[in-house]
Design a protein around this motif. Structure first.
Motif, PDB file in Angstrom:
ATOM      1  N   PHE A  36       0.444  -6.018 -97.745  1.00  0.00           N
ATOM      2  CA  PHE A  36       0.009  -4.538 -96.530  1.00  0.00           C
ATOM      3  C   PHE A  36       0.100  -4.250 -94.758  1.00  0.00           C
ATOM      4  O   PHE A  36       0.248  -2.690 -94.751  1.00  0.00           O
ATOM      5  CB  PHE A  36      -1.754  -4.101 -96.912  1.00  0.00           C
ATOM      6  CG  PHE A  36      -2.217  -4.440 -98.204  1.00  0.00           C
ATOM      7  CD1 PHE A  36      -1.791  -3.988 -99.071  1.00  0.00           C
ATOM      8  CD2 PHE A  36      -3.327  -5.754 -98.491  1.00  0.00           C
ATOM      9  CE1 PHE A  36      -2.687  -4.310-100.476  1.00  0.00           C
ATOM     10  CE2 PHE A  36      -4.301  -6.075 -99.729  1.00  0.00           C
ATOM     11  CZ  PHE A  36      -3.487  -5.322-100.511  1.00  0.00           C
ATOM     12  N   HIS A  37       0.432  -4.916 -94.859  1.00  0.00           N
ATOM     13  CA  HIS A  37       0.579  -4.868 -93.301  1.00  0.00           C
ATOM     14  C   HIS A  37       2.387  -4.998 -92.934  1.00  0.00           C
ATOM     15  O   HIS A  37       3.072  -5.893 -93.182  1.00  0.00           O
ATOM     16  CB  HIS A  37       0.058  -5.950 -92.408  1.00  0.00           C
ATOM     17  CG  HIS A  37      -1.978  -5.316 -92.433  1.00  0.00           C
ATOM     18  ND1 HIS A  37      -2.061  -4.613 -91.425  1.00  0.00           N
ATOM     19  CD2 HIS A  37      -2.165  -6.163 -93.396  1.00  0.00           C
ATOM     20  CE1 HIS A  37      -3.429  -4.682 -92.372  1.00  0.00           C
ATOM     21  NE2 HIS A  37      -3.604  -5.841 -93.202  1.00  0.00           N
ATOM     22  N   SER A  38       2.495  -4.545 -91.635  1.00  0.00           N
ATOM     23  CA  SER A  38       3.947  -4.055 -91.273  1.00  0.00           C
ATOM     24  C   SER A  38       4.186  -5.342 -89.812  1.00  0.00           C
ATOM     25  O   SER A  38       4.959  -5.941 -89.705  1.00  0.00           O
ATOM     26  CB  SER A  38       4.694  -2.909 -91.163  1.00  0.00           C
ATOM     27  OG  SER A  38       3.652  -2.380 -89.552  1.00  0.00           O
ATOM     28  N   HIS A  39       2.463  -5.979 -89.344  1.00  0.00           N
ATOM     29  CA  HIS A  39       2.568  -6.697 -88.354  1.00  0.00           C
ATOM     30  C   HIS A  39       1.653  -7.616 -88.302  1.00  0.00           C
ATOM     31  O   HIS A  39       1.707  -8.082 -89.770  1.00  0.00           O
ATOM     32  CB  HIS A  39       2.985  -5.869 -86.891  1.00  0.00           C
ATOM     33  CG  HIS A  39       3.422  -5.064 -86.625  1.00  0.00           C
ATOM     34  ND1 HIS A  39       4.032  -3.745 -87.034  1.00  0.00           N
ATOM     35  CD2 HIS A  39       4.179  -5.053 -85.353  1.00  0.00           C
ATOM     36  CE1 HIS A  39       4.660  -3.303 -86.781  1.00  0.00           C
ATOM     37  NE2 HIS A  39       5.186  -3.861 -85.381  1.00  0.00           N
ATOM     38  N   ASP A  40       2.006  -8.806 -87.809  1.00  0.00           N
ATOM     39  CA  ASP A  40       0.510  -9.473 -87.188  1.00  0.00           C
ATOM     40  C   ASP A  40      -0.460  -9.185 -87.965  1.00  0.00           C
ATOM     41  O   ASP A  40      -0.974  -8.364 -87.704  1.00  0.00           O
ATOM     42  CB  ASP A  40       0.996 -10.732 -86.145  1.00  0.00           C
ATOM     43  CG  ASP A  40       1.549 -10.707 -85.658  1.00  0.00           C
ATOM     44  OD1 ASP A  40       3.118 -10.823 -85.903  1.00  0.00           O
ATOM     45  OD2 ASP A  40       1.403 -11.641 -84.326  1.00  0.00           O
ATOM     46  N   VAL A  41      -0.965 -10.038 -88.682  1.00  0.00           N
ATOM     47  CA  VAL A  41      -2.417 -10.029 -89.468  1.00  0.00           C
ATOM     48  C   VAL A  41      -3.373 -10.680 -88.417  1.00  0.00           C
ATOM     49  O   VAL A  41      -3.100 -11.997 -88.739  1.00  0.00           O
ATOM     50  CB  VAL A  41      -3.057 -10.181 -90.581  1.00  0.00           C
ATOM     51  CG1 VAL A  41      -3.999 -10.006 -90.923  1.00  0.00           C
ATOM     52  CG2 VAL A  41      -1.972  -9.303 -91.094  1.00  0.00           C
ATOM     53  N   ARG A  42      -3.925 -10.380 -87.296  1.00  0.00           N
ATOM     54  CA  ARG A  42      -4.748 -10.847 -86.277  1.00  0.00           C
ATOM     55  C   ARG A  42      -6.164 -11.534 -86.862  1.00  0.00           C
ATOM     56  O   ARG A  42      -7.261 -12.147 -86.655  1.00  0.00           O
ATOM     57  CB  ARG A  42      -4.634 -10.311 -85.058  1.00  0.00           C
ATOM     58  CG  ARG A  42      -3.672 -10.162 -84.048  1.00  0.00           C
ATOM     59  CD  ARG A  42      -3.126 -11.515 -83.775  1.00  0.00           C
ATOM     60  NE  ARG A  42      -3.859 -12.026 -82.842  1.00  0.00           N
ATOM     61  CZ  ARG A  42      -3.529 -12.499 -81.669  1.00  0.00           C
ATOM     62  NH1 ARG A  42      -2.307 -11.237 -81.593  1.00  0.00           N
ATOM     63  NH2 ARG A  42      -4.320 -12.667 -80.975  1.00  0.00           N
ATOM     64  N   ALA A  43      -6.647 -10.482 -87.964  1.00  0.00           N
ATOM     65  CA  ALA A  43      -8.412 -10.028 -88.580  1.00  0.00           C
ATOM     66  C   ALA A  43      -8.311 -10.237 -89.759  1.00  0.00           C
ATOM     67  O   ALA A  43      -7.399  -9.862 -89.972  1.00  0.00           O
ATOM     68  CB  ALA A  43      -8.982  -9.779 -88.095  1.00  0.00           C
ATOM     69  N   VAL A  44      -8.654 -11.258 -90.365  1.00  0.00           N
ATOM     70  CA  VAL A  44      -9.608 -11.617 -91.196  1.00  0.00           C
ATOM     71  C   VAL A  44     -11.495 -10.921 -92.069  1.00  0.00           C
ATOM     72  O   VAL A  44     -11.550 -11.796 -90.556  1.00  0.00           O
ATOM     73  CB  VAL A  44      -8.612 -12.308 -92.856  1.00  0.00           C
ATOM     74  CG1 VAL A  44      -7.371 -11.452 -92.466  1.00  0.00           C
ATOM     75  CG2 VAL A  44      -8.581 -13.426 -92.131  1.00  0.00           C
ATOM     76  N   ALA A  45     -11.109 -10.634 -92.730  1.00  0.00           N
ATOM     77  CA  ALA A  45     -12.715 -10.830 -93.337  1.00  0.00           C
ATOM     78  C   ALA A  45     -12.968 -10.795 -94.142  1.00  0.00           C
ATOM     79  O   ALA A  45     -12.294 -10.190 -95.860  1.00  0.00           O
ATOM     80  CB  ALA A  45     -13.718 -10.031 -91.981  1.00  0.00           C
TER      81      ALA A  45
END
Lengths: 429, 825
Positions: free
Chosen positions: A284-293
């Protein structure tokens, strides 16, 4: 229908801030989100995922970690070294307390919400008691060299696991001693590179799940310190990890923008033996995924591309409805643009300054969908910088275009705009 | 009468387990099942008995020496494949498209049959195998398990401990749990988004866990888990293939997953992780099917060009079994190599394959185009289109062209057979020999005149035919003494030249130009006469042979077969026949014509001197026959029936449009296996006990000596490839006597004794003296042969005494060990 002139406003150069961390309320009704500019947002899942509250950022305050504790109290900690409690009614940072261990990389609350543990730059893990009206330092746990990047409580609150560079350790909370220290960069050919444990989770079965910069999600037995399973989910770093409350599903986010779903599935149908299996990848993202929940019914991920994505788990959603839809929060959900209708002016709000523009105009008319030639280009009239470290909460321009106001957490400013010919002057009221 | 040759391998089953190693590879090929020994790379048995295509084979899970096979003729057969005996035949009735035998169900098997009343709908049914005394039994007790399944055997798989069955078709996956009687259906979205194509291509189940692996049309592999939940099922994806995944296979423990597709790369996935994978690239052609042996040591891949590769468990290529390579399009026609009597045609892209009909093996593959072939749709490749051999096989001419229609890149290559290297070496390459496609090419066939008279004629769509001759190279620095260059260019009224053909003595050249046949003198290149049979272009021409050499036969695409007399320059006779293939027998006057009418091929054999056919075979086969070739027999066959007399000297082979090779034979199906390989199979099947080893050693030594004794006699008659040497080479090393012992016999067999030589000289002299009186010389020959035989027996008398001495020694040794061992019991 009347005739409208549609302006294509391509001069609002807003750079949204990336999502730094997410904290799901234990009851799953609210989600707190912190952005890289220090802004904190609260979404209410019960009210159609409405962005309920926004607390704008502060120059000196970055938020590395958020957590809900003691019911509905929201705490944040950042590289400034302070633990801040947010006043959700007054939409401001209420109280702050210095952690005393340098920049804080992570903060987690225990299962009852009575204690907060912070991981600091100097390698210490400190426990704070949540008391009415604030927090209180309780004790220091065993300090080892190397910054503590991530923390996780055991659901029974007896142990804390702390992830650092190249290793993680399990700390007994009552004694404060390190009971296990596990190096994670063994059996890797590129062992010379440091292996950063970016995220960690301690499951009730005693399994430690670590996510590291080699792209691995590893499952360890914390008593023996042995590796049970290793999943190389990505060739790039795994930055974040979240486990569901039932501990049968987890989501990891990587630096390529992909998130992966891991599930604890029975090896044989109806059998008792279960194994973690990487199932679905999401991009879904184009950059770093820093946070998930991980909420009970959805996987939530936020990336540096400033998107918040809520992907419902179809099997957990009972009926087809509003909850079963994939949602992406791409645009800011606040009013950042205000319009002076009569004066044909637009006011854009940025985090630290305002911009006032005059719209372009045309004398021609055309049919639907035609692009009309402009006789006057849109014009940048003025840029107004706010003073002080606080970010702008809100701003407005009067319909006649002569009054302009903005406010920060502590101040309100009103300006009078005077246009004489080409020049524009502002006067503080 | 018509027996299809070896082609179209359908599916290969795993090896039978014996001891700890897979020994046999079984595969279905046309109407047969072949049993192939992995160790010796020989076809041991041919299980024949099905009347139609064998669709699937499965080892009997209760007895690994038995095999189930299903066929389109509606029968399931149970074989003892070690002995090649059909044990039982179960008649089901409808076409069987796939077969599954389960360990859990002892008295039933599962088959895929077409659903009655609906076209292109198939169902999986279980067939109860009744236990009866007789060989032919009815298998009519059918119960439907799944509806709407795919027709391919790859689209159904049975899960762990046979507790469920999975079927995939299009974008739907169905799982049926036998115990719970629960059917779950899952479907993927049919939309082709972002280059994705979710259609299923194949399915396999994990052997120990509940995991289903499916291959998809866009190259993805999905691993399904938790599929007993309608909602909470989940899957993960592995993606490496860029195009359809043709087949999947799990290793025995399920830790490794093998996948293959059009990339001709075998991919091995470890632990279902997308990061850990190994590759075995350059397997030659797209992988169609993957099969694991039952002990997990070997796996084999079946390729679309009809080849089987055997691969070790550590992903090393071990060996390959190849019969006739299936090429995309046989453009070269069927040509017989005069040297090896092998059939020559297109093989791998850009290669020429030499296929031995006797051994059903590829002799070798000659790389003509010498360019890397890239598997990609829409790419214009160069391919071989024409090939011709000179009469003695010393020269080979090939034409290759690129696939572009407008401007084909043409190359004519001439290859010389080098005796030293035993292969063809490129002699001359001519770029753009014609300005347009080359339609035909032939050498002047003159055995007696030698290489000086060798002429090559090519005809092209650029309305000319060109004559190429050898010239001595004047350049002293050149590596070769001769090269080819153009000698003459002929044309006729600016018509496209379509066919060319030399008369038997090489004096006349016939070239067809659209509607007209022109006859040219090959010495002066004068146009002698023209023939025409309007309307319709000439499709084929050929000259008569031997007594009929004054006739020229032509076939037009308006369905006329004409025979012209070259002496009177008049039409001798004509017949209304839509001839597709016209093929003269090089050793007799007979000409075979294959017609294609109302969806069946018919064969007519005639002599040009007579307007009525010698032999007619209507309804030869349902497929269209594209090519035919007469292959000379080694020895003329004894044929009693007058009707089949034309088959005496050569055998006729056909290639259909589905690339099936067929032949006509007067006998019923004969086994091609040599006795030695049969013996080998028996030896392998013996249970190995210490006692049998001792006894067997003794017996075999004796047998070996017998054959060794017989060997030199045979050997002096046939220089190479005598059956005795073959026997020696084919006998396993462990049963052979010691090398030092064999050496003297072997060397002796190679030597030509003095008496022998003199006898031959005598025979030669006799032959020279009595050239006219044939009968006499024949008699002389016989006596000479007898002399040879006796001389050898004398010579070998010494050796037998030698053998017995050394043998006695060994026997004594054996006896000593033998008794002590037995007394222990």
């Amino acid at each position: 229908m009347g005739e409208f002139e549609v302006h294509r406003v391509r001069f609002f150069g807003l750079v949204p801030a990336g999502v730094r961390c997410l904290a799901c309320h234990p009851r799953g009704t609210r989600l707190a989100l912190a952005r890289t500019d220090g802004a904190v947002e609260v979404y209410n899942f019960a009210a159609n995922y409405f962005q309920e509250k926004v607390i704008p950022g502060h120059e000196a305050r970055s938020v590395e970690s958020l957590c809900w504790a003691a019911g509905d109290r929201l705490f944040g900690a950042g590289l400034g070294g302070d633990i801040t409690e947010y006043d959700l009614a007054g939409l401001s940072a209420a109280r702050g307390l210095d952690g005393g261990g340098g920049p804080i990389w992570s903060m987690v609350a225990n299962s009852t919400g009575t204690q907060l543990a912070i991981g600091c730059e100097d390698g210490s893990v400190k426990i704070f008691q949540v008391v009415p009206g604030g927090i209180q330092f309780e004790r220091n746990l065993d300090r080892r060299k190397g910054r503590v990047l991530c923390l996780s409580w055991h659901p029974s609150d007896t142990h804390i696991v702390a992830g650092s560079i190249d290793f993680f350790r399990v700390i007994d909370v009552t004694s404060g001693q390190t009971v296990q220290r596990v190096m994670v960069n063994h059996h890797v050919e590129k062992a010379r590179r440091e292996c950063v444990v970016w995220a960690i989770a301690l499951l009730s079965s005693g399994t430690v799940v670590s996510a590291d910069s080699f792209g691995r999600v590893q499952f360890w037995d914390w008593e023996q310190g042995t590796l049970a399973e290793s999943h190389t989910v990505s060739t790039s770093a795994v930055l974040s990890l979240a486990v569901s409350q039932k501990e049968d599903s987890m989501i990891v986010g990587t630096s390529t923008g992909a998130t992966y779903h891991l599930q604890l599935l029975p090896v044989r149908l109806g059998g008792l033996e279960k194994r973690w299996v990487r199932t679905k990848p999401f991009q879904f993202h184009s950059h770093d995924v820093r946070a998930v929940a991980h909420s009970p019914t959805a996987l939530i991920s936020g990336g540096l591309d400033a998107q918040l994505v809520i992907r419902p788990l179809m099997e957990k959603v009972q009926k087809k409805g509003y909850d079963a839809v994939l949602r992406k929060f791409t645009f800011p959900h606040r009013r950042l643009v205000s319009c002076a209708r009569k004066a044909r002016l637009l006011l854009f709000q940025f985090s630290q300054y305002l911009e006032l523009w005059r719209l372009g105009s045309t004398e021609e008319t055309g049919k639907d969908g035609e692009v009309l030639p402009l006789c006057r280009m849109p014009e940048h009239l003025v840029q107004l910088k706010s003073k002080g470290p606080e970010h702008i909460y809100c701003s407005c321009v009067s319909p006649c275009g002569t009054w302009l106001g903005y406010s920060t957490a502590s101040r309100f400013q009103l300006y009078r705009v005077r246009c004489d010919g080409d020049g524009v002057s502002l006067r503080k009221v | 009468m018509v027996s299809p040759g070896a082609l179209r391998v359908v599916r290969c089953g795993g090896g039978a387990q014996r001891g700890a190693r897979a020994v046999y590879l079984l595969y279905a090929s046309g109407d047969f099942v072949k049993v192939h020994s992995v160790n010796t790379e020989e076809t041991l048995r041919l299980l024949c008995g099905h009347a139609d295509l064998v669709t699937d084979i499965q080892l009997n899970p209760h007895n690994h020496m038995q095999l189930y096979s299903s066929s389109l003729d509606g029968t399931i057969k149970l074989w003892d494949f070690m002995d090649g005996i059909p044990i039982k035949t179960f008649t089901v009735g409808s076409k069987l498209l796939a077969l599954y035998a389960l360990a859990g169900a002892e008295d039933s098997v599962f088959v895929v049959i077409p659903k009655k009343g609906e076209r292109d709908t198939f169902q999986l049914v279980s067939v109860k195998l009744t236990k009866g005394a007789g060989q032919d039994l009815e298998g009519k007790e059918l119960s439907v398990v799944l509806d709407g399944v795919g027709a391919s055997p790859k689209q159904i798989a049975f899960g762990r401990e046979d507790s469920y069955v999975v079927s995939v078709k299009d974008v739907n996956l169905q799982v049926y749990f036998f115990k719970r009687k629960l059917l779950n259906r899952f479907s993927l979205s049919a939309a082709k988004t972002k280059g994705g194509d979710n259609r299923f291509s194949c399915v396999v189940c994990h052997p120990t866990e509940d995991c289903i692996a499916t291959g998809h049309a866009d190259g993805k592999i999905r691993l399904w888990r938790n599929f007993h939940h309608k909602k909470a099922y989940t899957y993960s994806a592995l993606h490496w293939h860029h195009d359809i995944v043709m087949d999947l296979a799990y290793s025995l423990e399920g830790t490794r997953l093998l996948s293959g597709g059009v990339e001709s790369v075998l991919v091995q996935w470890h632990n279902e992780s997308s990061c850990q994978k190994d590759f075995l690239p350059r397997l030659g052609s797209p992988i169609d099917c993957i099969s694991m042996s039952s002990d997990g040591v070997l796996c084999c891949t079946l390729h679309t060009d009809n080849r089987i590769s055997i691969i070790n468990s550590n992903l090393r290529f071990s060996r390959s079994i190849q019969g006739l390579i299936k090429s995309r399009d046989v453009k070269t026609g069927l040509v017989v190599d005069p040297r090896t009597k092998a059939l020559v045609l297109n093989g791998e892209p850009g290669h020429l394959q030499f296929y031995s009909l006797q051994s059903d093996q590829q002799l070798f593959s000659l790389d003509i185009v010498q360019r890397q072939y890239i598997h990609q749709a829409g790419l214009k490749q160069s391919d071989l289109v024409k090939v011709a051999f000179s009469a003695r096989g010393t020269w080979l001419a090939t034409v290759e062209e690129s696939e572009e229609v407008a401007d084909p890149e043409l190359q004519l290559k001439l290859w010389f057979y080098s005796e030293e290297t035993q292969s063809f070496a490129l002699n001359t390459r001519i770029n753009t020999p014609h300005d347009n496609h080359i339609t035909d090419m032939c050498f002047r066939d003159m055995d007696e005149l030698g290489d000086d008279s060798l002429i090559l004629v090519t005809t092209g769509r650029d309305c000319v035919f060109k004559v190429w001759v050898m010239v001595e190279d004047s350049d002293p620095e050149a590596h070769q003494s001769v090269s080819w260059s153009c000698d003459f260019v002929g044309s006729y009224h600016n018509y496209q030249a379509t066919n060319c053909c030399f008369s038997e003595d090489g004096s006349l050249l016939a070239v067809s130009f659209e509607e007209t046949v022109t006859v040219w003198d090959s010495l002066t290149w004068d146009l002698k006469c023209t023939f025409c049979h309007p309307p319709g272009n000439i499709r084929n021409i050929c000259f008569g042979r031997l007594t009929c050499s004054k006739y020229l036969i032509g076939a037009t695409d308006y369905g006329f077969l004409c025979c012209w007399n070259l002496l009177t320059c008049a039409l001798e006779w004509s017949a209304h026949l839509n001839v597709v293939v016209l093929q003269p027998d090089p050793l007799s006057e007979h000409i075979a014509a294959v017609s294609w009418l109302s969806k069946e091929s018919s064969l007519f054999v005639f002599k040009p001197s007579e307007p009525w056919p010698v032999y007619i075979q209507r309804n030869l086969c349902k497929e269209k026959i594209l090519l035919a070739a007469f292959v000379p027999r080694d020895e003329p066959e004894m044929i009693s029936s007058e009707k089949y007399l034309w088959l005496r000297k050569s055998q006729l082979f056909f290639l259909t449009d589905t690339q099936e090779l067929m032949t006509l034979s007067t006998k019923s199906l004969e086994e091609r296996l040599t006795p030695s390989s049969k013996q080998l199979a028996v030896e392998e099947s013996l249970p190995v006990t210490p006692f049998s080893v001792l006894l067997g050693k003794h017996r075999r030594q004796q047998a070996q000596e017998d054959t060794d004794l017989g060997k030199p006699v045979v050997h002096s008659k046939q220089e190479q490839a005598s059956p005795a040497v073959k026997e020696l080479l084919h006998t396993p090393a462990h049963v052979l006597p010691s090398a030092s012992f064999l050496c003297t016999i072997f060397i002796n067999s190679l030597l030509i004794s003095k008496e022998n030589k003199s006898a031959e000289e005598v025979a030669d002299e006799v032959e020279m003296e009595s050239e006219k009186a044939d009968d006499e010389s024949d008699e002389e020959d016989v006596t000479a042969m007898e002399e040879e035989d006796t001389s050898h027996v004398e010579l070998l008398g010494e050796m037998t005494s030698k053998l017995s001495k050394s043998q006695e020694k060994e026997l004594r040794k054996i006896r000593k060990m033998d008794y002590s061992w037995i007394s222990a019991f």
